[in-house]
Design a protein around this motif. Structure first.
Motif, PDB file in Angstrom:
ATOM      1  N   MET A 248     -63.173  -6.054  76.493  1.00  0.00           N
ATOM      2  CA  MET A 248     -62.757  -5.447  77.758  1.00  0.00           C
ATOM      3  C   MET A 248     -62.151  -6.541  78.633  1.00  0.00           C
ATOM      4  O   MET A 248     -62.712  -7.625  78.763  1.00  0.00           O
ATOM      5  CB  MET A 248     -63.928  -4.795  78.468  1.00  0.00           C
ATOM      6  CG  MET A 248     -65.173  -5.655  78.482  1.00  0.00           C
ATOM      7  SD  MET A 248     -66.567  -4.801  79.177  1.00  0.00           S
ATOM      8  CE  MET A 248     -66.337  -5.265  80.885  1.00  0.00           C
ATOM      9  N   SER A 249     -60.992  -6.242  79.188  1.00  0.00           N
ATOM     10  CA  SER A 249     -60.292  -7.224  80.027  1.00  0.00           C
ATOM     11  C   SER A 249     -59.692  -6.524  81.232  1.00  0.00           C
ATOM     12  O   SER A 249     -59.140  -5.422  81.098  1.00  0.00           O
ATOM     13  CB  SER A 249     -59.142  -7.875  79.240  1.00  0.00           C
ATOM     14  OG  SER A 249     -59.632  -8.653  78.188  1.00  0.00           O
TER      15      SER A 249
ATOM     16  N   ARG B 222     -69.255 -13.237  75.505  1.00  0.00           N
ATOM     17  CA  ARG B 222     -68.052 -12.436  75.305  1.00  0.00           C
ATOM     18  C   ARG B 222     -67.442 -12.743  73.937  1.00  0.00           C
ATOM     19  O   ARG B 222     -66.232 -12.605  73.743  1.00  0.00           O
ATOM     20  CB  ARG B 222     -67.043 -12.730  76.419  1.00  0.00           C
ATOM     21  CG  ARG B 222     -67.520 -12.322  77.809  1.00  0.00           C
ATOM     22  CD  ARG B 222     -67.750 -10.818  77.894  1.00  0.00           C
ATOM     23  NE  ARG B 222     -68.016 -10.390  79.248  1.00  0.00           N
ATOM     24  CZ  ARG B 222     -67.084 -10.003  80.124  1.00  0.00           C
ATOM     25  NH1 ARG B 222     -65.818  -9.998  79.775  1.00  0.00           N
ATOM     26  NH2 ARG B 222     -67.424  -9.621  81.330  1.00  0.00           N
TER      27      ARG B 222
ATOM     28  N   HIS C 241     -59.089  -6.661  66.743  1.00  0.00           N
ATOM     29  CA  HIS C 241     -58.621  -6.310  65.392  1.00  0.00           C
ATOM     30  C   HIS C 241     -58.401  -7.555  64.519  1.00  0.00           C
ATOM     31  O   HIS C 241     -58.483  -7.473  63.302  1.00  0.00           O
ATOM     32  CB  HIS C 241     -57.322  -5.493  65.478  1.00  0.00           C
ATOM     33  CG  HIS C 241     -56.102  -6.312  65.789  1.00  0.00           C
ATOM     34  ND1 HIS C 241     -55.954  -6.999  66.973  1.00  0.00           N
ATOM     35  CD2 HIS C 241     -54.980  -6.559  65.066  1.00  0.00           C
ATOM     36  CE1 HIS C 241     -54.785  -7.634  66.957  1.00  0.00           C
ATOM     37  NE2 HIS C 241     -54.182  -7.372  65.814  1.00  0.00           N
ATOM     38  N   GLY C 242     -58.155  -8.709  65.172  1.00  0.00           N
ATOM     39  CA  GLY C 242     -57.880  -9.927  64.406  1.00  0.00           C
ATOM     40  C   GLY C 242     -59.113 -10.507  63.741  1.00  0.00           C
ATOM     41  O   GLY C 242     -58.992 -11.320  62.820  1.00  0.00           O
TER      42      GLY C 242
ATOM     43  N   THR D 180     -52.860  -5.937  69.592  1.00  0.00           N
ATOM     44  CA  THR D 180     -54.228  -5.460  69.835  1.00  0.00           C
ATOM     45  C   THR D 180     -54.226  -3.958  70.098  1.00  0.00           C
ATOM     46  O   THR D 180     -53.479  -3.472  70.947  1.00  0.00           O
ATOM     47  CB  THR D 180     -54.839  -6.207  71.053  1.00  0.00           C
ATOM     48  OG1 THR D 180     -54.986  -7.580  70.728  1.00  0.00           O
ATOM     49  CG2 THR D 180     -56.186  -5.638  71.445  1.00  0.00           C
TER      50      THR D 180
ATOM     51  N   ASP E 109     -55.454 -11.667  77.949  1.00  0.00           N
ATOM     52  CA  ASP E 109     -56.070 -12.624  77.018  1.00  0.00           C
ATOM     53  C   ASP E 109     -56.106 -12.006  75.619  1.00  0.00           C
ATOM     54  O   ASP E 109     -57.072 -12.189  74.882  1.00  0.00           O
ATOM     55  CB  ASP E 109     -57.490 -13.005  77.479  1.00  0.00           C
ATOM     56  CG  ASP E 109     -58.421 -11.805  77.614  1.00  0.00           C
ATOM     57  OD1 ASP E 109     -57.935 -10.653  77.620  1.00  0.00           O
ATOM     58  OD2 ASP E 109     -59.651 -12.009  77.689  1.00  0.00           O
TER      59      ASP E 109
ATOM     60  N   GLN F  87     -60.524 -15.785  78.905  1.00  0.00           N
ATOM     61  CA  GLN F  87     -60.689 -14.568  79.702  1.00  0.00           C
ATOM     62  C   GLN F  87     -59.353 -14.214  80.349  1.00  0.00           C
ATOM     63  O   GLN F  87     -58.478 -15.084  80.464  1.00  0.00           O
ATOM     64  CB  GLN F  87     -61.764 -14.757  80.784  1.00  0.00           C
ATOM     65  CG  GLN F  87     -63.199 -14.717  80.268  1.00  0.00           C
ATOM     66  CD  GLN F  87     -63.587 -13.440  79.552  1.00  0.00           C
ATOM     67  OE1 GLN F  87     -63.005 -12.369  79.773  1.00  0.00           O
ATOM     68  NE2 GLN F  87     -64.560 -13.523  78.655  1.00  0.00           N
TER      69      GLN F  87
ATOM     70  N   PRO G 233     -56.205 -17.753  76.200  1.00  0.00           N
ATOM     71  CA  PRO G 233     -57.260 -18.070  77.167  1.00  0.00           C
ATOM     72  C   PRO G 233     -58.529 -17.263  76.893  1.00  0.00           C
ATOM     73  O   PRO G 233     -58.474 -16.193  76.282  1.00  0.00           O
ATOM     74  CB  PRO G 233     -56.639 -17.689  78.517  1.00  0.00           C
ATOM     75  CG  PRO G 233     -55.446 -16.866  78.199  1.00  0.00           C
ATOM     76  CD  PRO G 233     -54.999 -17.239  76.840  1.00  0.00           C
TER      77      PRO G 233
HETATM   78  N1  SAM Z   1     -61.941 -10.418  77.993  1.00  0.00           N
HETATM   79  C1  SAM Z   1     -62.414  -9.948  76.707  1.00  0.00           C
HETATM   80  C2  SAM Z   1     -63.880  -9.624  76.738  1.00  0.00           C
HETATM   81  O1  SAM Z   1     -64.589 -10.233  77.547  1.00  0.00           O
HETATM   82  O2  SAM Z   1     -64.314  -8.752  75.994  1.00  0.00           O
HETATM   83  C3  SAM Z   1     -62.128 -10.932  75.607  1.00  0.00           C
HETATM   84  C4  SAM Z   1     -62.887 -12.216  75.717  1.00  0.00           C
HETATM   85  S1  SAM Z   1     -62.763 -13.116  74.227  1.00  0.00           S
HETATM   86  C5  SAM Z   1     -63.806 -14.492  74.548  1.00  0.00           C
HETATM   87  C6  SAM Z   1     -61.153 -13.778  74.393  1.00  0.00           C
HETATM   88  C7  SAM Z   1     -60.683 -14.296  73.090  1.00  0.00           C
HETATM   89  O3  SAM Z   1     -60.569 -13.220  72.198  1.00  0.00           O
HETATM   90  C8  SAM Z   1     -59.306 -14.893  73.141  1.00  0.00           C
HETATM   91  O4  SAM Z   1     -59.369 -16.245  73.492  1.00  0.00           O
HETATM   92  C9  SAM Z   1     -58.804 -14.705  71.714  1.00  0.00           C
HETATM   93  O5  SAM Z   1     -59.130 -15.829  70.934  1.00  0.00           O
HETATM   94  C10 SAM Z   1     -59.613 -13.527  71.210  1.00  0.00           C
HETATM   95  N2  SAM Z   1     -58.823 -12.318  71.001  1.00  0.00           N
HETATM   96  C11 SAM Z   1     -58.001 -11.707  71.872  1.00  0.00           C
HETATM   97  N3  SAM Z   1     -57.485 -10.598  71.330  1.00  0.00           N
HETATM   98  C12 SAM Z   1     -58.022 -10.497  70.081  1.00  0.00           C
HETATM   99  C13 SAM Z   1     -57.893  -9.560  69.029  1.00  0.00           C
HETATM  100  N4  SAM Z   1     -57.122  -8.482  69.141  1.00  0.00           N
HETATM  101  N5  SAM Z   1     -58.574  -9.794  67.878  1.00  0.00           N
HETATM  102  C14 SAM Z   1     -59.370 -10.887  67.754  1.00  0.00           C
HETATM  103  N6  SAM Z   1     -59.538 -11.796  68.725  1.00  0.00           N
HETATM  104  C15 SAM Z   1     -58.873 -11.609  69.875  1.00  0.00           C
END
Ligand code: SAM
Length: 239
Positions: free
Chosen positions: A105-106, A95, A67-68, A133, A128, A28, A26
């Motif tokens: 940040m979540s 974001r 990190h991904g 991570t 999310d 967020q 997701p």
């Molecule tokens: N809530 C956080 C923020 O606002 O900083 C993340 C928002 S970001 C739009 C959410 C997306 O980050 C997810 O849908 C996923 O595709 C990606 N994501 C989550 N964990 C990740 C990671 N460790 N490395 C790369 N992408 C990641």
């Protein structure tokens, strides 16, 4: 003016998440309440003293590294998915994961903190985050200051999309039943994740016969969108 030097932060924790790949996570936290995970505290941060008092809070902020995608660089302008991928906005107005410093940040629900054989584990939900991570910091969520009811949310004022119906084939239902004791929330998790329609924006605007796969826990979930715009889960295959 002297510029501050660069910083070197070691992770204080590692996330264990049902989301094994980026696709379909997701956008967020809080959108998929059935997503449950853990944070294992690491090294010097792995001590009960660090979390004394934290269990009194229902929600916590996680500061983490994307990190991904961190090696994929960044650009000043990005195309937010919620604007259909057509409009460009400044990276700092979004974001996006592709940022000058790949930090996210979540806010997630903190359900429990356990300590087993001196290993501190935070049990969280609504995350999310990709599996593994790295967590840089954890802070309590403080509504009186963190929640601003009068805030203007610019182009992101409502939750992303309308939710789609999700249906399961007999085969998929059977696997869900077989896995009930290990993964009691599997059906709800799949439904909540797919209801968000994780397809890219351009796919939603055309007839789409593609079969998609998503990796949740150790399952490959196969699904497609039918002509009534409902999601059909056809197979759940243990990986
Ligand atoms: N809530 C956080 C923020 O606002 O900083 C993340 C928002 S970001 C739009 C959410 C997306 O980050 C997810 O849908 C996923 O595709 C990606 N994501 C989550 N964990 C990740 C990671 N460790 N490395 C790369 N992408 C990641």
């Amino acid at each position: 003016m002297t510029e501050p030097s660069s910083f070197n932060f070691a992770p204080i924790g590692l996330v264990n998440s049902p989301y094994k790949e980026k696709f379909a996570i997701p956008r967020q936290p809080g959108l998929v309440s059935a997503a449950q995970g853990t944070i294992t505290l690491l090294n010097d941060a792995n001590h009960q003293d660090l979390v004394r008092g934290l269990a009194q809070f229902s929600h916590i902020w996680l500061i983490f590294v994307f990190h991904g995608t961190q090696t994929q660089g960044w650009k000043p302008l990005v195309r937010p998915p919620r604007l259909g991928g057509n409009k460009k906005m400044g990276v700092l107005a979004t974001r996006s994961t592709f940022r000058p410093n790949p930090i996210g940040m979540s806010v997630v629900a903190l359900n429990e903190i356990t300590v087993k054989q001196q290993q501190v584990i935070l049990h969280i939900s609504g995350l999310d985050l990709l599996d593994q991570t790295p967590i840089l910091d954890i802070k309590p969520y403080i509504p009186y200051s963190d929640a601003i009811s009068s805030a203007d949310a610019g182009f992101a004022h409502t939750a992303p999309t309308e939710l789609l119906n999700v249906r399961f084939s007999e085969q998929a239902q059977q696997v869900i039943e077989q896995q009930q004791s290990l993964y009691p929330q599997l059906e709800l998790l799949i439904s909540q994740v797919l209801a968000q329609d994780p397809r890219p924006a351009y796919k939603k605007q055309q007839i789409d016969s593609k079969v998609y796969g998503i990796a949740l826990y150790q399952f490959n979930i196969l699904w497609h969108v039918d002509s009534n715009n409902q999601i059909q889960v056809t197979d759940i295959i243990p990986i």
